[in-house]
Design an enzyme around this catalytic site. Structure first.
Site, short mmCIF file in Angstrom:
data_model
loop_
_atom_site.label_atom_id
_atom_site.label_comp_id
_atom_site.label_asym_id
_atom_site.label_seq_id
_atom_site.Cartn_x
_atom_site.Cartn_y
_atom_site.Cartn_z
N LYS A 40 -2.94 1.97 -8.38
CA LYS A 40 -3.12 3.29 -9.02
C LYS A 40 -1.87 3.64 -9.83
O LYS A 40 -0.77 3.11 -9.62
CB LYS A 40 -3.39 4.37 -7.98
CG LYS A 40 -2.26 4.60 -6.95
CD LYS A 40 -1.11 5.47 -7.44
CE LYS A 40 -0.02 5.64 -6.37
NZ LYS A 40 1.18 6.34 -6.89
N ASP A 86 -1.97 9.11 0.64
CA ASP A 86 -2.74 8.62 -0.50
C ASP A 86 -3.79 7.59 -0.12
O ASP A 86 -4.53 7.12 -0.99
CB ASP A 86 -1.82 8.07 -1.59
CG ASP A 86 -0.98 6.90 -1.11
OD1 ASP A 86 -0.93 6.65 0.11
OD2 ASP A 86 -0.34 6.25 -1.96
#
Length: 287
Positions: free
Chosen positions: A10, A135
């Protein structure tokens, strides 16, 4: 039964640090985008014992690995006594600010849920993921999302462009804990609004901000040079991802990103370099 699964890295198109909580965690607001750089995992049910193998020299294969911890939480929650073996092919660079460890942990949860016949809902998997890291829930869904709270509150975002990207990670190790501990100022409130972004998604100078840069870039001036170089090559915007040290540049066209990526391999010798793009459609993860 054996399951093969791929999981993306990401980037944080923006990362606002809103404030520090009494428990020591920081409230954030961040647009997280999966990108086309993948780790691959093979998850196989075994008669006994949890084990992980990986050829990458920087990846631990004991219980300290987040993927192993994910497997342990799944087995304990499901009250399963059999074992699991995880074979990890590591392509996301380690300690890069690209979420590789969290991505692997989420992949293990998803794969084990397949191996053990979908015992848990996505909501239940998300609760397990939160125990592993703020996350990790993002990587269960693998699509653009606004992360709030300490990063665990995931709000999917539609109509994000598939930004062409060039990523450069120098051979530096940056501690996320150190970066947050060294951060002196927080915003108090979020400035960037999703509606404003979606109305003008290519006006990236209005949105590409990372409040952690003030810490990491002051310690590692090389990262400033890489950002400046990205902009000199025609990037629409350049930013550090997460706590660093990876710098990514957003480009108008994929062909341009590929050319800059080839040049970056020559200019930034010794750095990990990738020319890729943001993934905005649901990603097929099982193979």
């Amino acid at each position: 039964m054996s399951i093969r699964i791929s999981t993306p890295a990401k980037i944080n198109l923006w990362l606002e640090i809103i404030g520090k909580r009494k428990d020591g965690y920081h409230e954030v607001s961040s647009l997280m985008l999966p990108i086309a750089v993948y780790d691959h995992l093979q998850v196989e049910r075994m008669p006994e014992r949890l084990s992980l193998s990986c050829e990458h020299p920087q990846v631990p294969t004991d219980g300290s690995n987040l993927a192993c911890r994910a497997a342990q939480i799944f087995l304990k929650t499901a009250e399963i006594t059999s074992g699991i073996h995880i074979q990890l092919e590591k392509n996301i660079p380690v300690g890069a600010g690209l979420g590789g460890g969290s991505a692997d942990a989420a992949a293990v949860l998803l794969a084990m849920n397949q191996v053990f016949e979908e015992r848990f809902s996505m909501l239940q998997l998300s609760h397990m993921a939160q125990k592993l890291g703020a996350d990790v829930p993002f990587f269960l869904f693998k699509r653009p999302a606004l992360a709030t709270g300490i990063g665990e509150k995931i709000h999917p975002v539609e109509a994000v462009p598939q930004y062409p990207l060039v990523l450069v990670k120098p051979p530096l190790a940056v501690s996320t804990g150190w970066v947050y501990q060294s951060l002196k100022l927080t915003r108090g409130v979020s400035r960037i609004k999703i509606a404003t972004f979606l109305a003008h998604p290519w006006q990236l100078h209005d949105f590409m901000e990372n409040d952690l840069e003030s810490v990491t870039l002051s310690e590692y001036p090389l990262l400033i040079k890489i950002k400046q170089w990205m902009m000199a090559q025609g990037a629409v915007g350049a930013l550090m991802s997460g706590s660093g040290p990876t710098i990514f540049g957003v480009f108008a066209e994929m062909g341009q990103a590929e050319r800059v990526g080839q040049l970056a391999k020559q200019v930034w010798d010794g750095c990990w370099v990738a020319a890729t793009k943001a993934q905005t459609d649901p990603i097929a993860i099982f193979g």
